[in-house]
Motif scaffolding. Sequence first.
Motif, mmCIF file in Angstrom:
data_model
loop_
_atom_site.group_PDB
_atom_site.id
_atom_site.type_symbol
_atom_site.label_atom_id
_atom_site.label_comp_id
_atom_site.label_asym_id
_atom_site.label_seq_id
_atom_site.Cartn_x
_atom_site.Cartn_y
_atom_site.Cartn_z
ATOM 1 N N ARG A 1 0.803 -0.992 0.074
ATOM 2 C CA ARG A 1 0.081 -0.137 -0.277
ATOM 3 C C ARG A 1 0.990 1.190 0.090
ATOM 4 N NH1 ARG A 1 -0.739 0.658 4.651
ATOM 5 N NH2 ARG A 1 0.763 -1.064 5.176
ATOM 6 N N HIS A 2 0.330 2.286 -0.471
ATOM 7 C CA HIS A 2 1.196 3.618 -0.452
ATOM 8 C C HIS A 2 0.292 4.756 0.085
ATOM 9 C CE1 HIS A 2 4.457 1.821 -2.487
ATOM 10 N NE2 HIS A 2 3.724 1.285 -3.640
ATOM 11 N N PRO A 3 0.239 5.110 1.259
ATOM 12 C CA PRO A 3 -0.491 6.298 1.887
ATOM 13 C C PRO A 3 0.338 7.666 1.200
ATOM 14 C CG PRO A 3 0.815 5.308 3.570
ATOM 15 C CD PRO A 3 1.148 4.396 2.203
ATOM 16 N N CYS B 1 5.181 9.140 -0.936
ATOM 17 C CA CYS B 1 4.648 7.979 0.091
ATOM 18 C C CYS B 1 4.858 8.209 1.465
ATOM 19 C CB CYS B 1 4.820 6.735 -0.519
ATOM 20 S SG CYS B 1 4.299 5.202 0.783
ATOM 21 N N ILE C 1 4.880 6.124 3.812
ATOM 22 C CA ILE C 1 5.921 5.026 4.284
ATOM 23 C C ILE C 1 7.049 5.546 4.149
ATOM 24 C CG2 ILE C 1 6.407 2.707 4.158
ATOM 25 C CD1 ILE C 1 3.791 1.768 3.495
ATOM 26 N N HIS D 1 9.532 3.855 1.792
ATOM 27 C CA HIS D 1 9.304 3.888 0.333
ATOM 28 C C HIS D 1 9.739 5.187 0.124
ATOM 29 C CE1 HIS D 1 5.666 0.684 0.478
ATOM 30 N NE2 HIS D 1 6.784 0.241 0.772
ATOM 31 N N MET E 1 10.092 6.756 -3.675
ATOM 32 C CA MET E 1 8.798 7.369 -3.752
ATOM 33 C C MET E 1 8.531 8.612 -3.516
ATOM 34 S SD MET E 1 5.487 5.176 -3.635
ATOM 35 C CE MET E 1 5.818 3.965 -4.898
HETATM 36 CU CU CU Z 1 4.679 3.377 -0.488
#
Ligand code: CU
Length: 495
Positions: free
Chosen positions: A417-419, A470, A472, A475, A480
Motif C-alpha cells: 500500500r502507499h499512503p 508515499c 511510508i 518507500h 517514491m
Molecule cells: Cu509506499
Amino acid sequence: MNRYTMGAFALVGFLMGCGSEAPPAPSTTVGEVVHPELPPLPEVSGLTPMPDLNPDPHIVEVDLVARPHAVQLLPGQATQLFNYNDQFPGPLLHARVGDRVIIHFRNDLAEETVIHWHGLRISDQMDGSPVIQTPVQPGASFTYDFVVPDAGTFWYHTHYHQIQQLEYGLYGALVVHERDFPVFSAERIFVGDDIRLRTTNNQISAFQTSGPDIGAGRVGNRLLSNGRVINGEDGDGPVTFTIPRGAIERWRFVLATNALSYGLRIRGADARVISTDGGLLPEAFALERVEIAPGQRYDFEVRPQADATEVVLEALVLVLDENDNVVEAPFVLARGTIEGETVTPEPVYPKVSLPATSVEAAGHEWKLSGGVVDGQVQFTINGVPSYVGEGHEHVLLETFEPNVPVKITLSSNVSPRHPFHIHGQFFQILERGGKPVFEPGLRDTVEVRGNETATILSYFENHGRWMVHCHISEHSENGMMADVQVGTQAAGHGH
Ligand code: CU
Ligand code: C2O
C-alpha cells in the motif's frame, strides 16, 4: 492563550456544562479596530501543550528543541529516543485559525534535521521540506514563522532521515481550532504509533536496508498510544480517563507510524466522524469503523451509550494468529470509564462547504511502482525515483496552475500500500478502481492499496514547490517522492 486563560476556560466550560450562562465577552481595542475578545481555546487532554511565550492572543510563540531523550517504555532499561522538548510524543502545538505561529527550533541532536508541518497550507519556505530548507545542523537553530490558514488536526514531524528519526520519536500533534469552534464537554487527542524494540534491552532494533522492512515498510512489535506501550503484559496499557454519562466529547486522532495502517473503532458510545485531515466535514457520519493510514487524521464526536460502562477506542490491526493465519485483532488505545453524569449542550458546528467535485478537470496519472535495481529496492513515481540529498536532482513531476481543478489517478501495480501525501494542498477522494467511493472530506494523504487505483481531485490552491511522496518512510526515502510546482517559481511564498 497562556496556561492561566486555559485554566479559566476549563472553569467556564464546567459552568456552561452545568447549564449556567457564560459571562458576556469583553472587548479589547487593537489600533483603530474593536475586536470582540476571543474565547480561550479549550483544553485538549492527552498531550501537554507547549507554553505560549507571547502575550498577544493572535500569536503563538514557542521554543522547541530536538534532542536525545530516554523514556521508560517498558520495565527494565529506558529506551533511548529522539524527542521534542523531552516529551514523547512531542508537545501539543495549539492555535486558532488565523494565528501567527512562531517556533524557535534548536537542534540538539548529533545529526541534521528539519521539521515538516504536515497538512498546513503555509509557505513552502516554512514547510520543512528538505528539498527547500537546508537541514538544521547539530547545535544550530531555525525559526519557523507562519500563519495557520486552516482549522483541523495536524501534526509535525522530522522530514530528514525519516526512516530512523520518525521511529526514534520526532513527532508531535498540532491542533488548530476553528474561529467559532463547537464547544464540547471535553476534547482529547490520541497519537498512534508503533515501534520495534529489542526484547533484550528495550532499545530500538536495527534498521534493515533490504527485505520486508523496505518492501512493505517497517512495522513495530509494540503499539503506542500517546507514547504508552499498549500491547503485551509489560506495557503501560491504554490511555485511561473518566467520562461522565451525558458527555459529548471531541476525540482527535493522528497516526504517526512509519508504515502501519489500521482500522479505528469506538465501542460503548455513539460516535460520528466529524473531521478528516483538512478539517470539519460539511456533514458528520456515523462511525462504524474507519481505516487510517500513516499521516492521516480523524476527529470523532463521542457520546457514551446509556447502558455502557466504558468507552473504548480500538485499533484493528492485522496480526498472525497461533496458526500463522493473518487475522484482525483489536488493541485498546484508550479507555474511558463512565462515571458520574453531566448535561452537555449540543455542540454547534460551523457551516463548512467543500470545493465542488463534479467539475470538468484534467486527468493526470501518477503510477506508483517499485522494483529491484542493482540489488537495491527502488520505488518510483511514473517510473522515476527521486531522493533528497547530495548528488541527487530532486525530480519535478508536474507543474499546476493554482485554483484549477485537477483529477489525479494514483495507481499501485505492486502489492504494498502507499499512503500518498501531497504537501501544502488539500484534495478529495473521488474513486477507487474507477468507482465512486464515500470517503468525504478534505485530505492531504490518501491510502492507495496494492493493485488498485485511487482518484483524487485537488484545486492546488497554495503556490509553491511541494513534495509529493508515499508516507511510508521506507518507500519515500527509497525513491517514491518528487516535487510539484504550483504557480510560478517566484510566487512560491504561499498565499
Ligand atoms: Cu509506499
Ligand atoms: Cu508527513 Cu512529507 O510528510
